[in-house]
Design a protein around this motif. Structure first.
Motif, short mmCIF file in Angstrom:
data_model
loop_
_atom_site.label_atom_id
_atom_site.label_comp_id
_atom_site.label_asym_id
_atom_site.label_seq_id
_atom_site.Cartn_x
_atom_site.Cartn_y
_atom_site.Cartn_z
N UNK A 1 0.83 -1.20 0.00
CA UNK A 1 0.00 0.00 0.00
C UNK A 1 0.86 1.25 0.00
N UNK A 2 1.92 1.24 0.79
CA UNK A 2 2.86 2.37 0.84
C UNK A 2 3.41 2.66 -0.55
N UNK A 3 3.86 1.63 -1.23
CA UNK A 3 4.41 1.80 -2.57
C UNK A 3 3.36 2.30 -3.56
N UNK A 4 2.14 1.81 -3.41
CA UNK A 4 1.04 2.24 -4.29
C UNK A 4 0.75 3.73 -4.10
N UNK A 5 0.71 4.18 -2.86
CA UNK A 5 0.47 5.60 -2.59
C UNK A 5 1.59 6.46 -3.16
N UNK A 6 2.82 6.05 -2.93
CA UNK A 6 3.96 6.82 -3.43
C UNK A 6 3.99 6.84 -4.96
N UNK A 7 3.66 5.72 -5.60
CA UNK A 7 3.63 5.65 -7.06
C UNK A 7 2.54 6.55 -7.63
N UNK A 8 1.37 6.54 -7.00
CA UNK A 8 0.27 7.41 -7.44
C UNK A 8 0.72 8.85 -7.44
N UNK A 9 1.38 9.27 -6.36
CA UNK A 9 1.87 10.65 -6.26
C UNK A 9 2.95 10.92 -7.30
N UNK A 10 3.89 10.01 -7.43
CA UNK A 10 5.00 10.19 -8.36
C UNK A 10 4.51 10.28 -9.80
N UNK A 11 3.55 9.42 -10.17
CA UNK A 11 3.01 9.42 -11.53
C UNK A 11 2.42 10.77 -11.92
N UNK B 1 3.48 13.70 -10.42
CA UNK B 1 4.45 14.73 -10.03
C UNK B 1 3.89 15.66 -8.96
N UNK B 2 3.18 15.07 -8.01
CA UNK B 2 2.59 15.87 -6.94
C UNK B 2 3.50 15.99 -5.73
N UNK B 3 4.57 15.21 -5.68
CA UNK B 3 5.48 15.27 -4.55
C UNK B 3 6.04 16.67 -4.33
N UNK B 4 6.18 17.42 -5.41
CA UNK B 4 6.70 18.79 -5.31
C UNK B 4 5.81 19.69 -4.44
N UNK B 5 4.56 19.32 -4.29
CA UNK B 5 3.62 20.12 -3.50
C UNK B 5 3.48 19.61 -2.06
N UNK C 1 4.95 19.42 0.92
CA UNK C 1 5.79 19.86 2.03
C UNK C 1 4.97 19.74 3.32
N UNK C 2 5.66 19.67 4.47
CA UNK C 2 4.92 19.45 5.73
C UNK C 2 3.80 20.45 5.98
N UNK C 3 4.03 21.73 5.72
CA UNK C 3 2.98 22.74 5.98
C UNK C 3 1.74 22.47 5.15
N UNK C 4 1.91 22.27 3.85
CA UNK C 4 0.75 22.08 2.98
C UNK C 4 0.06 20.74 3.25
N UNK C 5 0.82 19.74 3.61
CA UNK C 5 0.21 18.45 3.96
C UNK C 5 -0.60 18.57 5.25
N UNK C 6 -0.08 19.30 6.23
CA UNK C 6 -0.82 19.50 7.48
C UNK C 6 -2.12 20.27 7.21
N UNK C 7 -2.05 21.27 6.36
CA UNK C 7 -3.25 22.03 5.99
C UNK C 7 -4.25 21.10 5.30
N UNK D 1 -3.43 11.67 3.56
CA UNK D 1 -2.64 12.86 3.88
C UNK D 1 -1.79 12.64 5.13
N UNK D 2 -2.29 11.91 6.10
CA UNK D 2 -1.49 11.60 7.28
C UNK D 2 -0.26 10.77 6.88
N UNK D 3 -0.46 9.83 5.98
CA UNK D 3 0.66 9.03 5.48
C UNK D 3 1.70 9.92 4.79
N UNK D 4 1.24 10.79 3.89
CA UNK D 4 2.19 11.65 3.18
C UNK D 4 2.90 12.61 4.13
#
Length: 110
Positions: free
Chosen positions: A5-15, A17-21, A23-29, A68-71
């Motif tokens: 599941x961890x890999x699936x979530x990270x792949x979804x984000x990577x596919x 290119x959302x990782x650039x967004x 950051x801890x502040x925006x994820x907490x929001x 979002x908690x995972x990210x």
């Protein structure tokens, strides 16, 4: 967390290119906003009414909160299972069964 599941979530984000967004502040929001969307389902209804009528919406919003908690944990380089276990140990010390059983009193007032 299950590694698949961890890999699936990270792949979804990577596919996307959302990782650039992410950051801890925006994820907490985003985590807070999604939690508010979950809570909105309960507004003006009893718990029973909401659960009966909005089961799928509750599941979807809760999934968003957990994602979002995972990210956020990933961004902070925290292991979710480890931090949950550590927090449960702290909670057990703050809320001993003999003092907290059956009450919702805060630990500072036990």
């Amino acid at each position: 967390m299950n590694e698949e599941l961890r890999e699936q979530l990270l792949a979804f984000r990577e596919d996307r290119n959302w990782g650039q967004f992410h950051n801890p502040k925006d994820l907490a929001i985003s985590l807070s906003l999604e939690a508010s969307e979950l809570l909105e389902n309960f507004q003006w209804k009893t718990s029973e009414e909401t659960v009966a009528a909005k089961g799928q919406e509750l599941a979807d919003e809760l999934a968003d909160v957990l994602i979002y908690a995972f990210f956020l944990a990933e961004a902070l380089d925290l292991n979710m299972e480890e931090i949950i276990r550590n927090k449960m140990k702290k909670n057990a010390a703050k809320y001993p069964v003999d003092k907290s059983f059956g009450t919702m009193t805060k630990y500072t007032e036990l």
